[in-house]
Design an enzyme around this catalytic site. Structure first.
Site, PDB file in Angstrom:
ATOM      1  CB  CYS A  19     -12.811  41.897   3.325  1.00  0.00           C
ATOM      2  SG  CYS A  19     -10.979  41.737   3.649  1.00  0.00           S
ATOM      3  NE  ARG A  25     -14.167  38.875   5.920  1.00  0.00           N
ATOM      4  CZ  ARG A  25     -15.037  39.746   6.096  1.00  0.00           C
ATOM      5  NH1 ARG A  25     -16.335  39.271   6.125  1.00  0.00           N
ATOM      6  NH2 ARG A  25     -14.673  40.631   6.921  1.00  0.00           N
ATOM      7  CG  ASP A 138     -14.473  39.234  10.161  1.00  0.00           C
ATOM      8  OD1 ASP A 138     -13.266  38.652  10.308  1.00  0.00           O
ATOM      9  OD2 ASP A 138     -14.398  40.318  10.866  1.00  0.00           O
TER      10      ASP A 138
HETATM   11  P1  4NP Z   1     -11.270  41.134   7.002  1.00  0.00           P
HETATM   12  O1  4NP Z   1     -11.011  40.530   8.484  1.00  0.00           O
HETATM   13  O2  4NP Z   1     -12.233  42.064   6.666  1.00  0.00           O
HETATM   14  O3  4NP Z   1     -11.552  39.729   6.286  1.00  0.00           O
HETATM   15  O4  4NP Z   1      -9.834  41.362   6.438  1.00  0.00           O
HETATM   16  C1  4NP Z   1     -10.816  41.451   9.595  1.00  0.00           C
HETATM   17  C2  4NP Z   1      -9.563  42.303   9.851  1.00  0.00           C
HETATM   18  C3  4NP Z   1      -9.683  43.242  10.694  1.00  0.00           C
HETATM   19  C4  4NP Z   1     -10.701  43.307  11.473  1.00  0.00           C
HETATM   20  C5  4NP Z   1     -11.981  42.657  11.334  1.00  0.00           C
HETATM   21  C6  4NP Z   1     -12.149  41.806  10.354  1.00  0.00           C
HETATM   22  N1  4NP Z   1     -10.561  44.382  12.490  1.00  0.00           N
HETATM   23  O5  4NP Z   1     -11.677  44.593  13.173  1.00  0.00           O
HETATM   24  O6  4NP Z   1      -9.592  44.971  12.698  1.00  0.00           O
END
Ligand code: 4NP
Length: 174
Positions: A19, A25, A138
């Site tokens: 992700c 995720r 997300d």
């Molecule tokens: P992930 O969620 O991709 O599912 O781990 C996110 C975690 C951090 C960020 C965006 C989505 N961020 O912008 O830091």
């Protein structure tokens, strides 16, 4: 479309869930996949891990929302530490949780200086796991319902993925 064949004649089939941050995720997908792979008796044949395309959270624990929803489902996400996908890695299968990460991973593969990387090993998780072209949304910054939706999608998709992994990981190798 069937899963890509094993790259290596020996050793487990390696799946990496990816992700953006590797804190929400993809670690949920990793933990649920590992549990179902263990349950299916495939632990010696299939290995799973996860990573992010971004580097902001490298070394961080899983997001508390993901840890909480995993705990509510009887899983343990405490050991996870976030990593960034490294272009030197060559898993048998890379599963992107959404289309934006799919695009970024494919670009990384195309940019490989040796030109040896097989971009068809990079696939959309939902597409492979029978959710059509659905993306896992997300949940970062969201509430418990957003994290519950991630777990719901991941758990509903996993039996299809695990049965495909069973087929590809137990086929005779050259
Ligand atoms: P992930 O969620 O991709 O599912 O781990 C996110 C975690 C951090 C960020 C965006 C989505 N961020 O912008 O830091």
């Amino acid at each position: 479309m069937s899963l890509p064949p094993p790259l290596r004649p020996e050793g487990p089939y390696h799946v990496c869930f990816v992700c953006l941050g590797n804190i929400c995720r993809s670690p949920v997908a990793e933990v649920v996949a590992r549990a179902q792979i263990d349950k299916a008796g495939l632990a010696a044949r299939v290995t799973v891990d996860s990573a992010g395309t971004g580097d902001w959270h490298v070394g961080h624990r899983m997001n508390s929302g993901s840890r909480a929803v995993l705990a509510s489902g009887g899983y343990d996400g405490d050991a996870h530490l976030a990593r960034q996908f490294d272009r030197s890695w060559d898993p048998d299968l890379v599963l992107a949780m959404d289309k934006s990460n799919l695009k970024n991973l494919r670009a990384l593969y195309r940019a490989d200086p040796g030109g040896q990387r097989d971009g068809s090993r990079v696939r959309l998780f939902g597409e492979v796991a029978g959710l059509g072209d659905a993306e896992v949304p997300d949940p970062y910054g969201g509430g418990p319902g957003d994290f519950a939706e991630v777990l719901r999608m991941v758990e509903s998709a996993m039996p299809s993925l695990v049965s495909q992994l069973a087929a590809v990981a137990t086929q005779p190798r050259e």
